[in-house]
Design a protein around this motif. Sequence first.
Motif, PDB file in Angstrom:
ATOM      1  N   LYS A 122     -34.419 -13.246  24.923  1.00 16.18           N
ATOM      2  CA  LYS A 122     -33.504 -12.154  25.246  1.00 16.18           C
ATOM      3  C   LYS A 122     -33.021 -11.461  23.980  1.00 16.18           C
ATOM      4  N   TYR A 123     -32.302 -12.207  23.096  1.00 11.74           N
ATOM      5  CA  TYR A 123     -31.794 -11.603  21.874  1.00 11.74           C
ATOM      6  C   TYR A 123     -31.636 -12.683  20.815  1.00 11.74           C
ATOM      7  N   GLN A 124     -32.039 -12.382  19.599  1.00 15.26           N
ATOM      8  CA  GLN A 124     -31.839 -13.311  18.480  1.00 15.26           C
ATOM      9  C   GLN A 124     -31.596 -12.511  17.213  1.00 15.26           C
ATOM     10  N   TRP A 125     -30.905 -13.135  16.280  1.00 19.50           N
ATOM     11  CA  TRP A 125     -30.588 -12.471  15.013  1.00 19.50           C
ATOM     12  C   TRP A 125     -30.407 -13.498  13.910  1.00 19.50           C
ATOM     13  N   ASP A 126     -30.535 -13.042  12.690  1.00 18.39           N
ATOM     14  CA  ASP A 126     -30.186 -13.837  11.524  1.00 18.39           C
ATOM     15  C   ASP A 126     -29.903 -12.918  10.354  1.00 18.39           C
TER      16      ASP A 126
END
Length: 126
Positions: A122-126
Amino acid sequence: HGRFVLFNDLMYTRLIPEANRTKGPVTVNVNIDSYSFIAMSAAGYRVVETPQFTFDVFAGVRGFYMDNTISVRIDAFGYSKGDRFEATKTWFDAVGGVRARYELDERWFVNLIAFAGGGGSKYQWD
């Protein structure tokens, strides 16, 4: 190569915690074996390049592999019973990102790298 940039990132983690609890004639043992492999590859373009500052934009893909196993064993009153639960999943996300580098002097610099995306997670970030 010139203003074109390749960016790769790999991460492998493995956690193996174990817990034993005894209360009277009952002992419960829980083992968890969890590992993950995450790999990203992105291509980019250097939008700004000065002697002191660079700024790159990226697009790419990040792949995830997760494997988790939980084992439970209960010993009570001379009786023993155990079970094992396992889940494995693989998925991929499209990602976009930026990287900025600022040279403080000839020995020190500040780097900022950020990626975000989505797809299988769905959604991921770093």
